[in-house]
Design a protein around this motif. Sequence first.
Motif, PDB file in Angstrom:
ATOM      1  N   PRO A   5     -15.502 -10.428  -7.997  1.00 15.10           N
ATOM      2  CA  PRO A   5     -14.798  -9.067  -7.502  1.00 15.10           C
ATOM      3  C   PRO A   5     -15.629  -8.078  -7.593  1.00 15.10           C
ATOM      4  O   PRO A   5     -15.843  -6.906  -6.980  1.00 15.10           O
ATOM      5  N   ASP A  15     -16.504  -5.821  -4.280  1.00 14.02           N
ATOM      6  CA  ASP A  15     -15.122  -5.886  -3.609  1.00 14.02           C
ATOM      7  C   ASP A  15     -14.224  -4.971  -4.535  1.00 14.02           C
ATOM      8  O   ASP A  15     -13.863  -5.540  -5.591  1.00 14.02           O
ATOM      9  N   ASP A  16     -13.819  -3.909  -3.859  1.00 11.94           N
ATOM     10  CA  ASP A  16     -12.941  -3.008  -4.872  1.00 11.94           C
ATOM     11  C   ASP A  16     -11.600  -2.910  -4.353  1.00 11.94           C
ATOM     12  O   ASP A  16     -10.875  -1.943  -4.563  1.00 11.94           O
ATOM     13  N   ARG A  17     -11.269  -3.698  -3.461  1.00 13.72           N
ATOM     14  CA  ARG A  17      -9.917  -3.744  -2.768  1.00 13.72           C
ATOM     15  C   ARG A  17      -8.690  -3.604  -3.875  1.00 13.72           C
ATOM     16  O   ARG A  17      -7.621  -3.160  -3.718  1.00 13.72           O
ATOM     17  N   TRP A  18      -8.997  -4.270  -4.994  1.00 15.99           N
ATOM     18  CA  TRP A  18      -7.874  -4.623  -6.013  1.00 15.99           C
ATOM     19  C   TRP A  18      -7.804  -3.279  -6.572  1.00 15.99           C
ATOM     20  O   TRP A  18      -6.454  -2.823  -7.209  1.00 15.99           O
ATOM     21  N   ARG A  19      -8.548  -2.101  -6.409  1.00 15.33           N
ATOM     22  CA  ARG A  19      -8.173  -0.577  -6.952  1.00 15.33           C
ATOM     23  C   ARG A  19      -7.122  -0.163  -6.323  1.00 15.33           C
ATOM     24  O   ARG A  19      -6.490   0.666  -6.929  1.00 15.33           O
ATOM     25  N   SER A  20      -6.905  -0.272  -5.032  1.00 12.68           N
ATOM     26  CA  SER A  20      -5.843   0.236  -4.158  1.00 12.68           C
ATOM     27  C   SER A  20      -4.709  -0.647  -3.986  1.00 12.68           C
ATOM     28  O   SER A  20      -3.459  -0.238  -3.486  1.00 12.68           O
ATOM     29  N   ALA A  21      -4.677  -1.702  -4.613  1.00 15.56           N
ATOM     30  CA  ALA A  21      -3.439  -2.761  -4.491  1.00 15.56           C
ATOM     31  C   ALA A  21      -2.882  -3.374  -5.695  1.00 15.56           C
ATOM     32  O   ALA A  21      -2.183  -4.354  -5.606  1.00 15.56           O
ATOM     33  N   HIS A  22      -3.304  -2.770  -6.933  1.00 13.53           N
ATOM     34  CA  HIS A  22      -2.869  -3.158  -8.090  1.00 13.53           C
ATOM     35  C   HIS A  22      -1.513  -2.766  -8.366  1.00 13.53           C
ATOM     36  O   HIS A  22      -1.018  -1.764  -7.773  1.00 13.53           O
ATOM     37  N   ARG A  25      -0.779   1.036  -9.454  1.00 14.67           N
ATOM     38  CA  ARG A  25      -0.947   1.981  -8.248  1.00 14.67           C
ATOM     39  C   ARG A  25       0.173   1.839  -7.277  1.00 14.67           C
ATOM     40  O   ARG A  25       0.797   2.853  -6.919  1.00 14.67           O
TER      41      ARG A  25
END
Length: 177
Positions: A5, A15-22, A25
């Motif tokens: 990631p 891939d930084d989608r995890w930052r807005s979906a953890h 958050r």
Amino acid sequence: MPEHPLLPSTTGLPDDRWRSAHLGRLMGLALRRFDERVLHLMAHDPNVPLALSNLAARAQIGAAHIHITRHLGLNGSRLTELAQQAGMSKQAMGDLVTQCDAWGLVRRAPDPLDARARRIVFTDTGLLWLEGFRQAVAQAEAEFRAQVGADVATVVRLGLEAYGSETAGPARRQPTR
């Protein structure tokens, strides 16, 4: 083999989608939405004192002020207790108490157990505010239950109770003083 990631993907960017979906958050967004809904309901509640509902309607009362509403004991609390329960510094809580005192929500009173100490207590107006808060929370919870369904709402509640309990997980950090 799946891409790492944090390494560049086929687009050349990580891939930084995890930052807005953890989970943290998502819980934060849900809490902010819940508190905003509660304040909206209180701003439009005819039983909430008019001056306070006007403050809520103009976004002068926010999530920080809700800390006092959530944590102040019915028999009052010391400032240090309030700050600790809200996860705030004593100074920041003192500033909130001063503001809420000016609005007539709370007052500082002598502590019957320690003549040197003061307790923060609800005023009669503050108790009306607290009742408005109770009703707004109940309505916001009912709206959540209606939106996600009773089964999901129950699982979310049980999961959050387990995760947020004092005994679950690592020891909680004490607020800085």
